[in-house]
Design an enzyme around this catalytic site. Structure first.
Site, short mmCIF file in Angstrom:
data_model
loop_
_atom_site.label_atom_id
_atom_site.label_comp_id
_atom_site.label_asym_id
_atom_site.label_seq_id
_atom_site.Cartn_x
_atom_site.Cartn_y
_atom_site.Cartn_z
N CYS A 48 0.83 -1.21 0.00
CA CYS A 48 0.00 0.00 0.00
C CYS A 48 0.86 1.26 0.00
CB CYS A 48 -0.90 -0.05 1.24
SG CYS A 48 -1.75 1.48 1.61
N CYS A 64 0.13 3.72 2.84
CA CYS A 64 0.63 3.15 4.10
C CYS A 64 2.13 3.42 4.23
CB CYS A 64 0.39 1.64 4.14
SG CYS A 64 -1.34 1.15 4.10
#
Length: 140
Positions: A65, A68
């Site tokens: 991600c 993230c």
């Protein structure tokens, strides 16, 4: 107050103070002032959240991600501002699918704040360090 050691996960009773110069785990003797976020999974998540009198800030994330990865340094920096005030935790959704399902994680990163083992706040999406620290400060 009950504080979970970030190194060995033992529960320690620590007197509540405004600030601390030193606080070591009674079992492993390492510092309880370590603010590095700890990795949790399906096997140890409940034990840590239930046994912590500190607010537990959980970052549900995944290695693939992009947002993230962008937020990870902000999460680390924010953690340094709250020694023995909040416990910062990371849960890799790829390694803990049961936790992701249990908490209804639909997008990542998702941050959940637990206080007294109850979810009290949730936000999805990457936060900058200032926003993250401001959010955590309201629960400490």
């Amino acid at each position: 107050m009950k504080v979970v050691c970030p190194h060995c996960f033992s529960v320690n009773n620590v007197p509540k103070k405004e600030s601390y110069k030193k606080a070591n785990c009674g079992k492993c003797k390492q510092s309880l002032l370590d603010t590095h976020p700890i990795e949790l999974d399906d096997t140890n998540f409940d034990e840590v959240v239930v046994n912590s009198d500190l607010p537990v800030i959980v970052d549900f994330w995944a290695p693939w991600c992009g947002p993230c990865q962008m937020m990870a340094p902000n999460f680390e920096k924010s953690a340094t501002k709250f020694p023995l005030k909040a416990l910062y935790v990371k849960v890799n959704t790829e390694n803990a699918p049961n936790l992701s399902a249990r908490f209804g994680i639909r997008s990542i990163p998702t941050l959940i704040v637990f206080k007294n083992a109850q979810e009290v706040h949730r936000v999805s999406g990457a936060l900058d360090e200032a926003s993250l620290s401001q959010m955590v400060a309201q629960f400490t």
